[in-house]
Design an enzyme around this catalytic site. Structure first.
Site, PDB file in Angstrom:
ATOM      1  CD  GLU A   8      -2.825   1.017   2.478  1.00 51.31           C
ATOM      2  OE1 GLU A   8      -2.784   0.056   3.254  1.00 51.31           O
ATOM      3  OE2 GLU A   8      -3.517   2.027   2.649  1.00 51.31           O
ATOM      4  NE  ARG A  46       4.082  -8.269  10.130  1.00 51.81           N
ATOM      5  CZ  ARG A  46       3.540  -7.318   9.365  1.00 51.81           C
ATOM      6  NH1 ARG A  46       2.463  -7.577   8.653  1.00 51.81           N
ATOM      7  NH2 ARG A  46       4.058  -6.119   9.314  1.00 51.81           N
ATOM      8  CE  LYS A  79       3.287  -0.140   4.816  1.00 56.48           C
ATOM      9  NZ  LYS A  79       2.434  -0.025   3.647  1.00 56.48           N
TER      10      LYS A  79
HETATM   11  P1  ATP Z   1       2.282  -2.361   7.928  1.00 54.43           P
HETATM   12  O1  ATP Z   1       1.474  -3.251   8.805  1.00 54.43           O
HETATM   13  O2  ATP Z   1       3.628  -2.002   8.420  1.00 54.43           O
HETATM   14  O3  ATP Z   1       1.507  -1.196   7.380  1.00 54.43           O
HETATM   15  P2  ATP Z   1       1.570  -3.839   5.700  1.00 54.43           P
HETATM   16  O4  ATP Z   1       1.576  -5.304   5.779  1.00 54.43           O
HETATM   17  O5  ATP Z   1       0.246  -3.172   5.794  1.00 54.43           O
HETATM   18  O6  ATP Z   1       2.613  -3.274   6.692  1.00 54.43           O
HETATM   19  P3  ATP Z   1       1.772  -3.519   2.945  1.00 54.43           P
HETATM   20  O7  ATP Z   1       2.233  -2.323   2.213  1.00 54.43           O
HETATM   21  O8  ATP Z   1       0.349  -3.861   2.876  1.00 54.43           O
HETATM   22  O9  ATP Z   1       2.242  -3.314   4.411  1.00 54.43           O
HETATM   23  O10 ATP Z   1       2.667  -4.779   2.610  1.00 54.43           O
HETATM   24  C1  ATP Z   1       2.979  -5.221   1.328  1.00 54.43           C
HETATM   25  C2  ATP Z   1       3.372  -6.663   1.389  1.00 54.43           C
HETATM   26  O11 ATP Z   1       4.486  -6.824   2.264  1.00 54.43           O
HETATM   27  C3  ATP Z   1       2.254  -7.505   1.934  1.00 54.43           C
HETATM   28  O12 ATP Z   1       2.163  -8.679   1.137  1.00 54.43           O
HETATM   29  C4  ATP Z   1       2.678  -7.822   3.325  1.00 54.43           C
HETATM   30  O13 ATP Z   1       2.162  -9.068   3.718  1.00 54.43           O
HETATM   31  C5  ATP Z   1       4.203  -7.820   3.210  1.00 54.43           C
HETATM   32  N1  ATP Z   1       4.831  -7.484   4.491  1.00 54.43           N
HETATM   33  C6  ATP Z   1       4.621  -6.393   5.254  1.00 54.43           C
HETATM   34  N2  ATP Z   1       5.322  -6.467   6.398  1.00 54.43           N
HETATM   35  C7  ATP Z   1       6.015  -7.622   6.361  1.00 54.43           C
HETATM   36  C8  ATP Z   1       6.934  -8.282   7.255  1.00 54.43           C
HETATM   37  N3  ATP Z   1       7.286  -7.749   8.418  1.00 54.43           N
HETATM   38  N4  ATP Z   1       7.453  -9.475   6.877  1.00 54.43           N
HETATM   39  C9  ATP Z   1       7.128 -10.018   5.703  1.00 54.43           C
HETATM   40  N5  ATP Z   1       6.277  -9.464   4.826  1.00 54.43           N
HETATM   41  C10 ATP Z   1       5.715  -8.280   5.136  1.00 54.43           C
HETATM   42 MG    MG Z   2      -1.366  -3.588   4.543  1.00 54.50          MG
END
Ligand code: ATP
Ligand code: MG
Length: 561
Positions: free
Chosen positions: A35, A261, A271
């Site tokens: 995102e 994760r 984030k």
């Molecule tokens: P946050 O919770 O920090 O906002 P998010 O998962 O919402 O992170 P996205 O931008 O939606 O962030 O993530 C893009 C991709 O990266 C998704 O497929 C998510 O599952 C993966 N991702 C995010 N954080 C991690 C992590 N700590 N380890 C592995 N994959 C991750």
């Molecule tokens: Mg997300």
């Protein structure tokens, strides 16, 4: 043959099986779907290596898809940084796509579900919907709008789109099962009304799809085969499959696969929390070298290859765990040890004057040049000339007025080696009014040129040095962990409670050999005995300590047996 060929895990096993069975006609297509509401972090590096790496290993493709379904938090700035970070990590999206490009198709499919009696417009507010949803072991309650006739739903949904209703007045919900044991299937919301400007679609839309409604459908539109995401989405998988099963899809259904994760000790990868650090000025920005963002790690001097190797070698599983940050650092050190040129710099300088240092005919002190290897393990990296005179800087902590037991560095009467130059013996010192040592005087052995005495006598310590008249001034940033505890927030539930308020020490008066003047922005060098340091891209003569030299991970592993 790529570095990934020999690699196997449960995701790759699944892909292999699909290939063998001819599912998806031999195609492998994945996507990385961030995102655009923040900068990528080390957790995303893991997701990127899984998404791109899996596709690459099987000759497939991986697209970057910006999951831009939330108009309120997304910006072009984030999008630009995301693409740059992925390329820096060493991966190249086959295409750059946006979920917002599918708003039209998603709308049509929503109309399709409504017309099949599988979705309805609900006038309830968020709180009512949430209460009526029930809980584990507690059945949900049907909304009074659940039985709305199809024609009315079609009409209301069209008017939602046309902007007739204010934010929050209505939602579109899938009509699934208000008593399903999986909460995700209790009539999930598909659309919300939001009169917001979207950074790509502008004011074209005032209804926006939820993550669940947009994600699987976007995968299907793009003909993704394996939609890899993190474990928190596993309870959403039945919903992912339900939507796909109800739609006239252009291709075979994609499948969602979840993995754990990546979390690191002394670090947060949310984030939202990282944004707080930036907003409150705890760090200087998203690319502050203490941040676990890819921008921060890059500025700190972490090589992309070290991040890739780490993400690959820790493996991909379905068990949540936290990796030691020392393990990541040891990948960084391994990579830098092989590639970073050696230089000499003195962080906290102390003057060392060699009494009796010869002068030229015109009375000026003799300057000698020593040829020093740029990287002792790597002869191809060549040598450089380092100037040496009778006036030097040494590290203040390498001298002790009253040496404690086992202190073998410089003290009055003790002989030490100045790396690659001469053996010197401290003879006397000068102090300021407060009694602080300002200058150490020494004698030197002219026979020891190059650093060894002809009689082979032993000296215990070798110290780094910089010739004072040739030195350049540099500023050095030393870093400590950004969070004091291995699991930030373990005690209180709030990670920011464990913030280390003293995570950076700036040394403004450091001295370095003149070769460092030519260090390219972003280049990492080893300061002998002190660690690896990255030249800052923005502030000239600022060096960030990437990692120290000592492999703490090896020590931790020994301790763990
Ligand atoms: P946050 O919770 O920090 O906002 P998010 O998962 O919402 O992170 P996205 O931008 O939606 O962030 O993530 C893009 C991709 O990266 C998704 O497929 C998510 O599952 C993966 N991702 C995010 N954080 C991690 C992590 N700590 N380890 C592995 N994959 C991750
Ligand atoms: Mg997300």
């Amino acid at each position: 043959m790529t570095e990934l060929d020999a690699y196997s895990d449960f995701i790759r096993d699944r892909v292999r099986k699909d290939l063998e069975e001819g599912t998806y006609s031999g195609r492998v297509q994945t996507r990385f779907p961030p995102e655009p509401n923040g900068y990528l972090h080390i957790g995303h590096a893991k997701a990127i290596t899984v998404d791109f790496g899996t596709a690459e290993q099987f000759g497939g493709i991986c697209n970057l898809r910006l999951d831009d379904t939330n108009p309120d938090t997304e910006e072009t700035e984030y999008f630009t940084s995301i693409l740059a970070d992925i390329e820096w990590l060493g991966f190249h999206p086959a295409a750059v796509l946006h979920a917002s490009d599918y708003f039209g198709q998603l709308y049509e499919w929503a109309v399709h579900l409504i017309s099949q009696g599988l979705a309805y417009v609900d006038d309830s507010d968020t709180e009512t919907i949430s209460t009526q949803r029930g809980g584990f072991g507690k059945p949900g309650i049907d909304s009074p709008f659940r039985s709305r006739p199809i024609e009315e739903n079609l009409d209301l949904f069209a008017r939602m789109r046309a902007g007739e209703f204010p934010d929050g007045a209505k939602v579109l919900r899938a009509k699934i099962d208000m008593n399903h044991e999986n909460m995700a299937l209790r009539d999930p919301v598909m659309y919300r009304i939001r009169h917001s400007h979207h950074f790509r679609t502008g004011d074209q839309w005032c209804i926006y799809p939820t993550y669940d409604w947009a994600h699987g459908q976007s995968d299907a539109i793009e003909k993704v085969t394996h939609s890899i995401c993190t474990l928190e989405f596993d309870t959403h998988r039945p919903l992912y499959d339900w939507y796909l099963s109800k739609l006239p899809l252009p291709a075979e259904k994609p499948q969602q696969i979840e993995f754990a994760r990546l979390e690191l000790t002394h670090t947060v990868t949310s984030k939202r929390r990282l944004a707080t650090l930036v907003a409150e000025g705890t760090v200087d920005g998203w690319d502050d070298p203490r941040m676990p963002t890819l921008g921060g790690l890059r500025r700190r001097g972490y090589p992309a290859k070290a991040l890739r190797d780490f993400c690959i070698e820790i493996g991909t599983t379905r068990t949540n765990s936290r990796q030691n940050i020392e393990a990541l650092e040891s990948y960084v050190r391994r990579e830098l040890n092989a590639n970073a040129p050696r230089r000499m710099a003195v962080l906290r300088p102390l003057c060392l004057v060699i009494d009796g240092w010869p002068t030229d005919a015109d009375g000026s002190p003799v300057v000698e040049y020593f040829e020093v290897a740029n990287s002792p393990d790597n002869p191809e990296s060549g040598t450089r000339q380092v100037a040496f005179t009778g006036e030097l800087f040494i590290e203040a902590e390498d001298f002790a007025e009253v040496p404690p037991p086992k202190f073998f560095r410089l003290s009055i009467g003790r002989e030490v080696r100045l790396r690659g130059a001469y053996l010197v013996t401290a003879t006397s010192l000068e102090t300021d009014a407060a009694g602080n040592v300002t200058v150490v005087h020494a004698s030197y052995d002219p026979e020891s040129r190059g650093g060894d005495a002809p009689d082979g006598r032993k000296v215990k310590s070798t110290m780094h040095w910089v010739s004072a008249p040739h030195a350049i001034d540099i500023t050095v940033a030393l870093y400590d962990r950004l969070f004091t505890t291995p699991v930030p927030g373990e005690a209180t539930g709030e990670p920011l409670d464990d913030l280390n308020r003293n995570s950076r020490e700036l040394l403004a008066g450091s001295k370095a050999e003149s070769a460092l003047a030519g260090t390219a922005p972003g280049e990492v060098v080893q300061f002998e005995r002190l660690g690896y340091f990255a030249a800052d891209g923005e502030t000239p003569a600022l060096f960030h300590r990437t990692v120290g030299l000592r492999d703490e991970w090896a020590a931790i592993q020994r301790r763990l047996g």
